[in-house]
Design an enzyme around this catalytic site. Sequence first.
Site, mmCIF file in Angstrom:
data_model
loop_
_atom_site.group_PDB
_atom_site.id
_atom_site.type_symbol
_atom_site.label_atom_id
_atom_site.label_comp_id
_atom_site.label_asym_id
_atom_site.label_seq_id
_atom_site.Cartn_x
_atom_site.Cartn_y
_atom_site.Cartn_z
ATOM 1 N N GLU A 43 2.903 -6.278 16.748
ATOM 2 C CA GLU A 43 1.506 -6.146 17.164
ATOM 3 C C GLU A 43 0.644 -5.536 16.059
ATOM 4 O OE1 GLU A 43 1.433 -3.996 20.877
ATOM 5 O OE2 GLU A 43 2.809 -5.418 21.826
ATOM 6 N N CYS A 44 0.891 -5.943 14.844
ATOM 7 C CA CYS A 44 0.232 -5.388 13.667
ATOM 8 C C CYS A 44 -0.660 -6.449 13.030
ATOM 9 C CB CYS A 44 1.326 -4.939 12.682
ATOM 10 S SG CYS A 44 0.729 -4.309 11.104
ATOM 11 N N GLY A 45 -1.672 -6.002 12.315
ATOM 12 C CA GLY A 45 -2.513 -6.943 11.578
ATOM 13 C C GLY A 45 -1.729 -7.724 10.528
ATOM 14 N N THR A 47 1.396 -8.766 11.087
ATOM 15 C CA THR A 47 2.426 -9.546 11.785
ATOM 16 C C THR A 47 2.484 -11.005 11.319
ATOM 17 O OG1 THR A 47 2.377 -8.062 13.685
ATOM 18 C CG2 THR A 47 3.272 -10.261 14.067
#
Length: 170
Positions: A43-45, A47
């Site tokens: 759920e990371c930028g 990803t």
Amino acid sequence: MATSLFAEEPAVYSIPLKDIDGKETTLKAYSGKALLIVNVASECGFTPQYEGLEALYRKYKDKGLVVLGFPCNDFGQQEPGSNDEIKKFCSSKFSVTFPMFDKLHTKGPEQHPLYAALSGPSSPVPGKVTWNFNKYLISRDGKILAHYESDVEPDSTTLTQAIDAALAGK
């Protein structure tokens, strides 16, 4: 230079780990390969780098590179899922085929010994893991070569040139 049959195994190979299915393992099976160790999060930028990491793995695996994913929830709680959820996400969303491991900590009091070796004071590239998708390049003989921040894309010239050199033993 003479090589001893009893040469000490590089520390990175002997650190106890678990794969994404919970099976006890180490990196010893990857001895002789160049490794790209990445702390990953769903759920990371960053990803979308899963796609680039998989492309990198497919491009270089027959030449001796193995990309290794280590899920981590240390930064912004961006990897809240269980190992099963992470595995399903990676395969369904990004068709990940590179080896994935048990969720671990890259920093703090619960820092996994692998990340202590990669980033600690005795590492050739000491310094904190700063966010998700930090990358560590390991030589074919188990030496830590480089640390790349999250913004270094898997297909960047900086990283691909370093991988080419690692595979060539330079």
